[in-house]
Design a protein around this motif. Structure first.
Motif, PDB file in Angstrom:
ATOM      1  N   MET A   1      30.357  17.058  35.072  1.00  0.00           N
ATOM      2  CA  MET A   1      29.122  16.552  35.645  1.00  0.00           C
ATOM      3  C   MET A   1      28.577  15.463  34.717  1.00  0.00           C
ATOM      4  O   MET A   1      28.581  15.604  33.507  1.00  0.00           O
ATOM      5  CB  MET A   1      28.117  17.692  35.792  1.00  0.00           C
ATOM      6  N   PRO A   6      22.041  16.034  37.788  1.00  0.00           N
ATOM      7  CA  PRO A   6      21.018  16.989  38.237  1.00  0.00           C
ATOM      8  C   PRO A   6      19.714  16.318  38.660  1.00  0.00           C
ATOM      9  O   PRO A   6      19.066  16.770  39.604  1.00  0.00           O
ATOM     10  CB  PRO A   6      20.820  17.898  37.025  1.00  0.00           C
ATOM     11  N   ALA A  64      22.207  23.623  38.205  1.00  0.00           N
ATOM     12  CA  ALA A  64      22.783  22.367  37.719  1.00  0.00           C
ATOM     13  C   ALA A  64      21.898  21.734  36.652  1.00  0.00           C
ATOM     14  O   ALA A  64      22.395  21.029  35.775  1.00  0.00           O
ATOM     15  CB  ALA A  64      22.982  21.389  38.880  1.00  0.00           C
ATOM     16  N   ALA A 120      27.279  18.357  40.862  1.00  0.00           N
ATOM     17  CA  ALA A 120      26.193  19.220  40.398  1.00  0.00           C
ATOM     18  C   ALA A 120      26.257  20.628  40.972  1.00  0.00           C
ATOM     19  O   ALA A 120      26.034  21.604  40.250  1.00  0.00           O
ATOM     20  CB  ALA A 120      24.838  18.579  40.723  1.00  0.00           C
ATOM     21  N   ILE A 121      26.554  20.758  42.268  1.00  0.00           N
ATOM     22  CA  ILE A 121      26.430  22.096  42.859  1.00  0.00           C
ATOM     23  C   ILE A 121      27.751  22.837  43.040  1.00  0.00           C
ATOM     24  O   ILE A 121      27.739  24.037  43.297  1.00  0.00           O
ATOM     25  CB  ILE A 121      25.632  22.080  44.175  1.00  0.00           C
TER      26      ILE A 121
END
Length: 132
Positions: A1, A6, A64, A120-121
């Protein structure tokens, strides 16, 4: 990430939550994916379900952003074979429906935003899915 992911996701989600139809459109898109998904929601109070979805997505976003995975573990347990028995392969349809709905509702959605959401997820979705 990537470091800003986020924040990008949090802002995108905030823009979508301002639109009343976001959660309705998500379920329309998600249930259009398959008859099996429609059957999962056959006897569901969709007004309540949309509220739960709102919170569930927020938990993914907050995870996140660094919050512990306690709520995601609980979601995983409730969605596991011991709970609602949500089949693991439906999570890719769920993510696809979410991305399609975000694109429809977030006026600033672009390929970079899409990529930030995925990065992020996905770890949180994997935690939920792996509880199966």
């Amino acid at each position: 990430m990537r470091p800003g992911d986020p924040d990008i996701v949090f802002q995108s989600y905030g823009r979508c939550c301002n639109r009343d139809t976001f959660f309705v459109d998500f379920y329309d898109c998600f249930m259009a994916k398959s008859e099996a998904i429609r059957q999962v929601f056959k006897k569901t109070d969709m007004s309540n379900q949309r509220h739960l979805l709102r919170n569930g997505i927020m938990q993914l976003v907050l995870h996140a952003r660094g919050l512990p995975d306690t709520k995601l573990k609980a979601l995983g347990e409730s969605h596991s074979r011991r709970g609602y028995n949500i089949q693991p392969h439906h999570y890719s349809d769920w993510l696809d429906a979410l991305l399609q709905t975000l694109e429809k509702h977030d006026p600033y959605f672009c390929p970079d935003t899409r990529a930030a959401w995925i990065r992020a997820i996905t770890p949180g979705i994997e935690k939920i899915k792996n509880a199966y």
